[in-house]
Each structure stands twice: as structure tokens, then as C-alpha cells.
Design an enzyme around this catalytic site. Structure first.
Site, mmCIF file in Angstrom:
data_model
loop_
_atom_site.group_PDB
_atom_site.id
_atom_site.type_symbol
_atom_site.label_atom_id
_atom_site.label_comp_id
_atom_site.label_asym_id
_atom_site.label_seq_id
_atom_site.Cartn_x
_atom_site.Cartn_y
_atom_site.Cartn_z
ATOM 1 N N GLU A 221 -9.808 2.149 4.021
ATOM 2 C CA GLU A 221 -9.497 3.331 3.195
ATOM 3 C C GLU A 221 -10.789 3.897 2.581
ATOM 4 O O GLU A 221 -10.997 5.113 2.547
ATOM 5 C CB GLU A 221 -8.510 2.885 2.113
ATOM 6 C CG GLU A 221 -8.051 3.942 1.151
ATOM 7 C CD GLU A 221 -7.122 3.328 0.079
ATOM 8 O OE1 GLU A 221 -6.172 2.606 0.423
ATOM 9 O OE2 GLU A 221 -7.387 3.566 -1.113
ATOM 10 N N LYS B 139 -4.417 -6.690 3.597
ATOM 11 C CA LYS B 139 -4.384 -5.594 2.611
ATOM 12 C C LYS B 139 -5.804 -5.248 2.156
ATOM 13 O O LYS B 139 -6.153 -4.077 1.980
ATOM 14 C CB LYS B 139 -3.502 -5.993 1.416
ATOM 15 C CG LYS B 139 -3.582 -5.043 0.220
ATOM 16 C CD LYS B 139 -3.076 -3.640 0.546
ATOM 17 C CE LYS B 139 -2.774 -2.750 -0.608
ATOM 18 N NZ LYS B 139 -3.788 -2.057 -1.307
ATOM 19 N N SER C 153 0.833 -1.200 0.000
ATOM 20 C CA SER C 153 0.000 0.000 0.000
ATOM 21 C C SER C 153 0.867 1.250 0.000
ATOM 22 O O SER C 153 1.962 1.249 0.552
ATOM 23 C CB SER C 153 -0.926 0.037 1.205
ATOM 24 O OG SER C 153 -1.633 1.269 1.199
HETATM 25 P P1 NBP Z 1 -1.811 -2.513 -13.548
HETATM 26 O O1 NBP Z 1 -2.688 -3.139 -12.558
HETATM 27 O O2 NBP Z 1 -2.339 -1.433 -14.408
HETATM 28 O O3 NBP Z 1 -1.213 -3.681 -14.512
HETATM 29 C C1 NBP Z 1 -0.397 -3.358 -15.593
HETATM 30 C C2 NBP Z 1 0.774 -4.305 -15.680
HETATM 31 O O4 NBP Z 1 0.326 -5.659 -15.785
HETATM 32 C C3 NBP Z 1 1.597 -4.021 -16.938
HETATM 33 O O5 NBP Z 1 2.968 -4.193 -16.628
HETATM 34 C C4 NBP Z 1 1.090 -5.097 -17.904
HETATM 35 O O6 NBP Z 1 1.997 -5.404 -18.930
HETATM 36 C C5 NBP Z 1 0.953 -6.249 -16.951
HETATM 37 N N1 NBP Z 1 0.151 -7.377 -17.452
HETATM 38 C C6 NBP Z 1 -1.171 -7.470 -17.666
HETATM 39 BR BR1 NBP Z 1 -2.369 -6.103 -17.509
HETATM 40 N N2 NBP Z 1 -1.548 -8.677 -18.097
HETATM 41 C C7 NBP Z 1 -0.411 -9.385 -18.159
HETATM 42 C C8 NBP Z 1 -0.128 -10.710 -18.521
HETATM 43 N N3 NBP Z 1 -1.101 -11.545 -18.879
HETATM 44 N N4 NBP Z 1 1.151 -11.117 -18.508
HETATM 45 C C9 NBP Z 1 2.136 -10.274 -18.139
HETATM 46 N N5 NBP Z 1 1.925 -8.998 -17.737
HETATM 47 C C10 NBP Z 1 0.672 -8.560 -17.753
HETATM 48 O O7 NBP Z 1 -0.459 -1.994 -12.858
HETATM 49 P P2 NBP Z 1 -0.255 -1.188 -11.500
HETATM 50 O O8 NBP Z 1 -1.205 -0.051 -11.359
HETATM 51 O O9 NBP Z 1 1.211 -0.935 -11.433
HETATM 52 O O10 NBP Z 1 -0.651 -2.254 -10.376
HETATM 53 C C11 NBP Z 1 0.003 -3.503 -10.237
HETATM 54 C C12 NBP Z 1 -0.674 -4.271 -9.112
HETATM 55 O O11 NBP Z 1 -0.501 -3.532 -7.887
HETATM 56 C C13 NBP Z 1 -2.172 -4.455 -9.280
HETATM 57 O O12 NBP Z 1 -2.562 -5.687 -8.719
HETATM 58 C C14 NBP Z 1 -2.751 -3.330 -8.470
HETATM 59 O O13 NBP Z 1 -4.074 -3.599 -8.038
HETATM 60 C C15 NBP Z 1 -1.769 -3.275 -7.311
HETATM 61 N N6 NBP Z 1 -1.699 -1.987 -6.624
HETATM 62 C C16 NBP Z 1 -1.767 -0.827 -7.333
HETATM 63 C C17 NBP Z 1 -1.670 0.391 -6.662
HETATM 64 C C18 NBP Z 1 -1.708 1.695 -7.428
HETATM 65 O O14 NBP Z 1 -1.731 2.748 -6.765
HETATM 66 N N7 NBP Z 1 -1.687 1.665 -8.757
HETATM 67 C C19 NBP Z 1 -1.501 0.405 -5.280
HETATM 68 C C20 NBP Z 1 -1.389 -0.804 -4.598
HETATM 69 C C21 NBP Z 1 -1.492 -1.993 -5.292
HETATM 70 P P3 NBP Z 1 1.957 -4.560 -20.309
HETATM 71 O O15 NBP Z 1 2.797 -3.349 -20.077
HETATM 72 O O16 NBP Z 1 2.567 -5.483 -21.302
HETATM 73 O O17 NBP Z 1 0.522 -4.247 -20.604
#
Ligand code: NBP
Length: 507
Positions: free
Chosen positions: A210, A203, A131
Site C-alpha cells: 500500500e 497484512k 484491511s
Molecule cells: P485505535 O488503534 O485508535 O485504538 C483505540 C481503541 O483501543 C479504543 O477502543 C481504546 O479504548 C482501546 N484501547 C487502548 Br488505545 N488501550 C487499551 C487498553 N489498554 N485496554 C483496552 N482498550 C484499549 O482504534 P482503531 O483505529 O479502530 O484501530 C484498531 C486496530 O485496527 C488497530 O490495531 C489498528 O492499527 C487496526 N486497523 C486500523 C485501521 C484504520 O483504518 N483505522 C485499518 C486496519 C486496521 P478507549 O476508548 O477506552 O480509549
């Protein structure tokens, strides 16, 4: 490729890029892979010199070969099927049974339980909540690990290095570092929470809390705006003042900043007034609420926060209804403005205590369900820094559970009891005003209903049980008989005289 990296990371979107840089800042070499290779190449090119170093990998085979044994991998891809797709790819690329694969995404804890079991013959699957969003991942998130305890021993040095740090005495977050200059000292906001899905479960509840924290702040904002006619920047100053007191928290601080922000397209307007009032959601609040319903735990304020977002999303319907449905004709508020502002602050604080009581009650129940042994003092302690709900308040919760690790409900802790006793007059007054003026404050109201219900020796469920027995012969227990003895009455509708029938089990 030579195995020189300390850890591999898959998924270079917002979270993956920032966490990789954070790990590298702490002197660990990180091998990075992304499905879309151009993203990986760009990322590595832009960050050529980090203290630990990055190794760009174009394939998962390269990634697996780049990491030193015992091999550790972090997955940060979209929660759901993508996680399984990545694990299968890693296994096909050479990951072995002793290799540790950590899912740091927002995965459903039951998926983590399933995955840990399902992959056990092929790798050590581990779940860790993260987080803190983008900035947290970059400079110090709160990390909630759960899985095989032996795997944790290998992960611990990295997790403790990259997590946010708080001051040992005060519990206050230590300022975030800068690129290449991580925070030194302090207590890390991470701790092993338990086996299989425990980390992802905690989490999820963090995210549920939150949701309600944000909803309560939004209700305080709407009450002050609509009752006192305050402008956004005036409201921002109120929140900034609150941030110097018991409400001191990341969410109050960003609220103060947001309210002071002018619209970049119109410097005479405040941006918040131009943002459409339809809230989105990604599902973790809903998961928390569904789980509360499944376990029969009254997390009604958390669920209310999810429903409040659902109601907000019905924008067009609400606009149409606003022209048809009447509210009360109450004259504008003409009382003491400063006193009302303080009352809203108290209402927010009391509601917040109830919301956290519900979140922790949920975790208490889950540990029974999944045979975990959660340490609530530690959970509150790792929420003190790095995460979105970080707040001064979390030191109070940490203290409460350290005083009494078996505390049944936070409301019963002497500090919280005293706070609500002192402030409940204001809480009730504000809710009365919201009702009189027709302002929706569902989370304030439902938190108060929880408080009043929880402290009630008698609830009207006696009537509900009688109704259930009347129409469905569901039986009831009696106040003058021991618990576990069930009775059925032949109610008048049957035409027979009333008669109690003793049974052995309720329906
Ligand atoms: P996203 O949740 O937007 O996911 C994008 C990433 O996943 C890209 O690197 C994409 O690759 C990859 N991806 C996908 Br979509 N399908 C795939 C597959 N089949 N094989 C390989 N790679 C794949 O990214 P994020 O916002 O960085 O979040 C990552 C995780 O962390 C999520 O579970 C999210 O819920 C969690 N999280 C996010 C936050 C936040 O503030 N954003 C906070 C806490 C936790 P590509 O580039 O090739 O499309």
C-alpha cells in the site's frame, strides 16, 4: 447475564464499531465492550436495531458471560501492549483454554507468534489482519486470518459472511451493501492463510505494498503536474481515465476524487494544493522494509516509499535547502502532452508490477523462515476486494499464481513479462525526463533499478567481493569454479605476490 451472543468484540473505536455492525448485519449477535464505558453505551444506543443485535457490556466479566460457547472474541485495540492488557483482562474475567481470542489489529506478526505460544495454556490466541479502513470494516473488509486451524473452523462462517465479496468469474468487487442490507453472493475476500503469525505477516506486506502503491501514484501526479503544469482537476480527470484501464483500483479512484475536490474554505482552490506535503506513517511500511533487510530480500521500492515519507516529513529542512541547492537548467517540456501522459501511466504500471513482485518475493521467503505454506494465488485473490490495494491488477496476479503456484518471481509470469516488455520504453523515457528536470521520482527509479538488476546476468558484485577480500580477507567465489568454493588472495598491498588461497567458507 445469559450467554446469547455469537461473538464478543473489545475496542469500539473506528474499526471496532464498524466491524461489530457488519457482523450484526449478517445476523450474528455481538456482545461489545470498550474500556471507556460511555463509548459503548453511546454506540449501543445509536444502533438499537441491527439484524443480529448488539449486547452492551460494561465489564469484561459481563462480556465473557454474554458469549455462547465455543466462545469467540475479537480484539480491536491499538496494536502493542494494549493487546496483551486486553488478553490478560479477558483471562482474568473467565476466558478459558478453549476460548478463541482473535486479534484483528495491525499487530506485528512476531508478537502474534509470541502470543499464540505464550497464551496457549490459557486461551486460543489467533491473529487476523483486517484491511479496508472504516468503510471496509463496515461493509466488507479483506480479512487475513492465521492461527490454529481448528479455531479457524469456528471463525470461518463469521469471517466469510462479513468479508468483502468479489465476482467469481471476473474477480471484480461486488458493490458494498448498505446498513442492514449486506451483499449477497460472490466469493469472500478471506481465507485461512496459515498458522500463528501468517495472517498478520500477510497484512503487514499488504500495507508495505500500500505504501509503494501510494508513492507511485504520488510520483505520477508530481510528474504530470510539474512537467505539464496540469491543474488538480485536470489531473483528476487523467486518473479517472486511467481507472478505466489496467490501473483500475481503489487508490487510483480515490486519487481522482481527491484531485477534483475544492477547498471548503476557498472554492477557487483545490484542496490537494492546500494540504501540507509532509506524510505521516504508523509503522507497517517500516516493518515490511526492516523485515526485507533482515531476510535479505530486495524490496527496495517498498523501502523507498517509506524513505520518501521520511524525506517529506523534513519539511522545514527542505524549504531551507530549496533556497541553496541547485537543480538542472532544463527548458520546460515542449513535447507531445498526450504521449507523455500515456508514458507516465506506463511507468506507473511497470513500477507497480515490480513493487508487487517484491512484496510477493518477501512472502515467499518468509514462508521458508517460518515454515508456513502460503498460497500466493489465494493471497492475491483475497486482496481483490475490500482492502486498500484492491485492483483489477490483482486478478492478473491471482491468474499468474494459479497458472504456476511455484512462480519464483511475478516478473517471470508471461502476462507481466509482456506488459513490461511493451511499456518499458515509456518507463525509461519518463525516468529520464524526471532526472533531466530535477523531479524526485524515487519509487519509479528504484523499481526500474530492481527490474534491471533482477534481469542482469552480471552485476558489479564481483568488484565488491574483491574489495571485501582486499581489506578484510572475506574471501570470494570464482566464476570458473563451482559455487561454495572460497578463495582468498594476498593482494598487492601486502607486498607479497598475488596468491589464491582456497578456503571452505565465505565471510
Ligand atoms: P485505535 O488503534 O485508535 O485504538 C483505540 C481503541 O483501543 C479504543 O477502543 C481504546 O479504548 C482501546 N484501547 C487502548 Br488505545 N488501550 C487499551 C487498553 N489498554 N485496554 C483496552 N482498550 C484499549 O482504534 P482503531 O483505529 O479502530 O484501530 C484498531 C486496530 O485496527 C488497530 O490495531 C489498528 O492499527 C487496526 N486497523 C486500523 C485501521 C484504520 O483504518 N483505522 C485499518 C486496519 C486496521 P478507549 O476508548 O477506552 O480509549
Amino acid at each position: 447475564m445469559e450467554a446469547t451472543a455469537d461473538i464478543g468484540l473489545i475496542g469500539l473505536a473506528v474499526m471496532g464499531q464498524n466491524l461489530a455492525l457488519n457482523i450484526a448485519d449478517h445476523g450474528f449477535k455481538v456482545a461489545v465492550y470498550n474500556r471507556t464505558t460511555a463509548t459503548m453505551k453511546d454506540f449501543v444506543a445509536h444502533h438499537a436495531s441491527t439484524p443480529g443485535g448488539l449486547v452492551g457490556c460494561a465489564t469484561t466479566q459481563e462480556l465473557v458471560r454474554a458469549v455462547k460457547r465455543p466462545r469467540k472474541f475479537i480484539i480491536l485495540v491499538k496494536a502493542g501492549p494494549a493487546v496483551d492488557a486486553v488478553v490478560e483482562e479477558l483471562i482474568a474475567a473467565g476466558v478459558e483454554q478453549d476460548d478463541i481470542v482473535v486479534d484483528c489489529g495491525n499487530s506485528l506478526w512476531t508478537d502474534t507468534i509470541r502470543r499464540e505460544k505464550g497464551y496457549s495454556a490459557r486461551c486460543k490466541f489467533f491473529g487476523s489482519g483486517v484491511s479496508g479502513g472504516e468503510v471496509g470494516a463496515r461493509f466488507g473488509p479483506s480479512l487475513m486470518p492465521g492461527g490454529d486451524p481448528n479455531s479457524w473452523q469456528h471463525l470461518k462462517p463469521i469471517w466469510e459472511a462479513v468479508a468483502a465479496k468479489v465476482d467469481e468469474q471476473t474477480g471484480k468487487p461486488i458493490e458494498t451493501g448498505a446498513p442492514g442490507k449486506p451483499v449477497v453472493g460472490g466469493v469472500p475476500c478471506t481465507a485461512y492463510l496459515g498458522p500463528n503469525g501468517a495472517g498478520h505477516y500477510v497484512k503487514m506486506v499488504h500495507n508495505g505494498i500500500e505504501y509503494i502503491d501510494m508513492q507511485l501514484i504520488a510520483e505520477a501526479y508530481t510528474l504530470l503536474r510539474d512537467l505539464l503544469g496540469m491543474r488538480a482537476d485536470e489531473l483528476g480527470r487523467v486518473f479517472a481515465r486511467w481507472n478505466d484501464g489496467d490501473l483500475d483500483s481503489y487508490l487510483i479512484q480515490i486519487t481522482a476524487d481527491i484531485l477534483g475536490q475544492r477547498d471548503p474554505h476557498d472554492p477557487n482552490a483545490f484542496l490537494v494544493d492546500r494540504v501540507l506535503d509532509a506524510a505521516g506513517q504508523k509503522g507497517t511500511g517500516k516493518w515490511t522494509s526492516v523485515n526485507a533487510l533482515d531476510m535479505g530480500i530486495p524490496a527496495n521500492a517498498i523501502a523507498e516509499a517509506v524513505f520518501a515519507r521520511c524525506l517529506s516529513a523534513l519539511k522545514e529542512e527542505r524549504v531551507a535547502a530549496s533556497g541553496q541547492l541547485q537543480g538542472p537548467n532544463t527548458p520546460p517540456f515542449a513535447g507531445d502532452r498526450a504521449a507523455l501522459t500515456d508514458a507516465v501511466r506506463d511507468a506507473l504500471y511497470c513500477s507497480k508490477i515490480c513493487a508487487y513482485a517484491q512484496g510477493f518475493q518477501l512472502m515467499r521467503e518468509a514462508q521458508k523462515e517460518y515454515a508456513w505454506k502460503l498460497d500466493f494465488g489465494t493471497i492475491a485473490a483475497i486482496f481483490r476486494g475490500g482492502c486498500i490495494i484492491r485492483a483489477r491488477f490483482l486478478q492478473k496476479i491471482t491468474d499468474a499464481y494459479r497458472r504456476n503456484p511455484e512462480l519464483v518471481n511475478l516478473l517471470l509470469d508471461p502476462y507481466f513479462k509482456e506488459q513490461i516488455t511493451r511499456a518499458q520504453g515509456n518507463w525509461r523515457h519518463v525516468i529520464g525526463l524526471a532526472s533531466a528536470h530535477g523531479i524526485a521520482a524515487p519509487a519509479f527509479m528504484s523499481a526500474l533499478a530492481y527490474y534491471d538488476g533482477y534481469r542482469s546476468q552480471h552485476l558489479p558484485a564481483n568488484l565488491i567481493q574483491a574489495q571485501r577480500d582486499y581489506f578484510g580477507a572475506h574471501t570470494y567465489e570464482r566464476v570458473d569454479r563451482p559455487r561454495g568454493e572460497f578463495f582468498h588472495t594476498a593482494w598487492p598491498e601486502s607486498g607479497r605476490p598475488e596468491q589464491a588461497v582456497r578456503g571452505s567458507g565465505g565471510h
